[in-house]
Design a protein around this motif. Structure first.
Motif, PDB file in Angstrom:
ATOM      1  N   ALA A 243       0.834  -1.211   0.000  1.00  0.00           N
ATOM      2  CA  ALA A 243       0.000   0.000   0.000  1.00  0.00           C
ATOM      3  C   ALA A 243       0.863   1.253   0.000  1.00  0.00           C
ATOM      4  N   GLY A 244       1.930   1.244   0.765  1.00  0.00           N
ATOM      5  CA  GLY A 244       2.835   2.392   0.785  1.00  0.00           C
ATOM      6  C   GLY A 244       3.492   2.620  -0.561  1.00  0.00           C
ATOM      7  N   LEU A 245       3.816   1.542  -1.266  1.00  0.00           N
ATOM      8  CA  LEU A 245       4.416   1.655  -2.593  1.00  0.00           C
ATOM      9  C   LEU A 245       3.421   2.213  -3.614  1.00  0.00           C
TER      10      LEU A 245
ATOM     11  N   ALA B 189       3.932   5.510  -5.775  1.00  0.00           N
ATOM     12  CA  ALA B 189       3.785   5.525  -7.235  1.00  0.00           C
ATOM     13  C   ALA B 189       2.847   6.641  -7.681  1.00  0.00           C
ATOM     14  N   VAL B 190       1.736   6.816  -6.986  1.00  0.00           N
ATOM     15  CA  VAL B 190       0.798   7.886  -7.342  1.00  0.00           C
ATOM     16  C   VAL B 190       1.492   9.246  -7.230  1.00  0.00           C
TER      17      VAL B 190
ATOM     18  N   VAL C 173      -1.853   9.550   4.383  1.00  0.00           N
ATOM     19  CA  VAL C 173      -2.625   8.689   5.287  1.00  0.00           C
ATOM     20  C   VAL C 173      -2.132   7.251   5.180  1.00  0.00           C
ATOM     21  N   ILE C 174      -1.949   6.789   3.961  1.00  0.00           N
ATOM     22  CA  ILE C 174      -1.478   5.418   3.765  1.00  0.00           C
ATOM     23  C   ILE C 174      -0.072   5.248   4.319  1.00  0.00           C
ATOM     24  N   GLN C 175       0.826   6.154   3.943  1.00  0.00           N
ATOM     25  CA  GLN C 175       2.229   5.954   4.295  1.00  0.00           C
ATOM     26  C   GLN C 175       2.513   6.095   5.783  1.00  0.00           C
TER      27      GLN C 175
ATOM     28  N   ALA D 297       2.642  -5.097  -6.690  1.00  0.00           N
ATOM     29  CA  ALA D 297       1.924  -6.228  -7.295  1.00  0.00           C
ATOM     30  C   ALA D 297       2.579  -7.549  -6.885  1.00  0.00           C
ATOM     31  N   ALA D 298       3.896  -7.590  -6.893  1.00  0.00           N
ATOM     32  CA  ALA D 298       4.598  -8.823  -6.505  1.00  0.00           C
ATOM     33  C   ALA D 298       4.300  -9.186  -5.059  1.00  0.00           C
TER      34      ALA D 298
END
Length: 192
Positions: free
Chosen positions: A20-22, A26-27, A57-59, A177-178
């Motif tokens: 989620a942090g990645l 990316a965004v 919020v995610i990070q 994704a991985a």
């Protein structure tokens, strides 16, 4: 006398939040890529600011959970990225769209962040993987963004850090994704 059986309650640990942090990274990198290359103009800054605050919020959660899980380098990096790359940049984009500001201060802030990340980079090469190359791409981008924001070079210079951020974004999408797919299947589907 009845035998009392002990019931063991199994607690399940949280999954790795890094994916989620990645995605948030990316965004942000895609937004900065578009802005730095002129694919969107300055009128997009309030919307980019909103996206960055969402990424914050995610990070911040990812950073805290990574630290709880013992991921010292990743957790600390996500925390400072959440604060500066996401929240501070997002709020600044909102503020600078309303007020006239001397944005050269950004160069000084990005310079400090670039030095921190570059000095922390060896921790990400303890085990060479996709994350190592994400950090390396950002190592290239941050000092160049600092130089650009300090106005040492003109706006045409922006393409260099923009493409470094695009590389980081694409690698972050792949690694997220991985992590998700490999974890779901319990085996390596996407190489890491």
């Amino acid at each position: 006398m009845e035998e009392i059986q002990e019931i063991k309650v199994q607690t399940k640990e949280w999954s790795n939040p890094t994916a989620a942090g990645l995605v948030a990274l990316a965004v942000a990198c895609f937004c900065f890529f578009a802005l730095l290359n002129g694919y969107v103009d300055a009128t997009a800054k309030p919307l980019i600011g909103c996206w960055l605050i969402g990424g914050f919020v995610i990070q911040v959660f990812v950073g805290l959970l990574d630290l709880k899980g013992g991921n010292h380098a990743g957790g600390n990096t996500f925390l400072f990225f959440s604060a500066f790359f996401m929240l501070a940049s997002g709020m600044e984009m909102l503020v600078s769209s309303v007020f006239t500001v001397d944005s050269r201060i950004d160069g000084w802030a990005w310079l400090a962040l670039a030095m921190v990340l570059i000095l922390w980079t060896p921790a990400f090469f303890k085990k060479v993987n996709v994350l190592s190359f994400i950090v390396l791409a950002i190592d290239v981008a941050l000092p160049l963004i600092a130089i650009r924001d300090l106005r040492i070079f003109d706006e045409n210079f922006a393409a260099l850090p923009a493409y470094a951020l695009l590389v980081a974004a694409l690698l972050a999408i792949y690694l997220s994704a991985a992590i998700v797919v490999n974890t779901a299947f319990g085996k390596k589907i996407y190489p890491m």
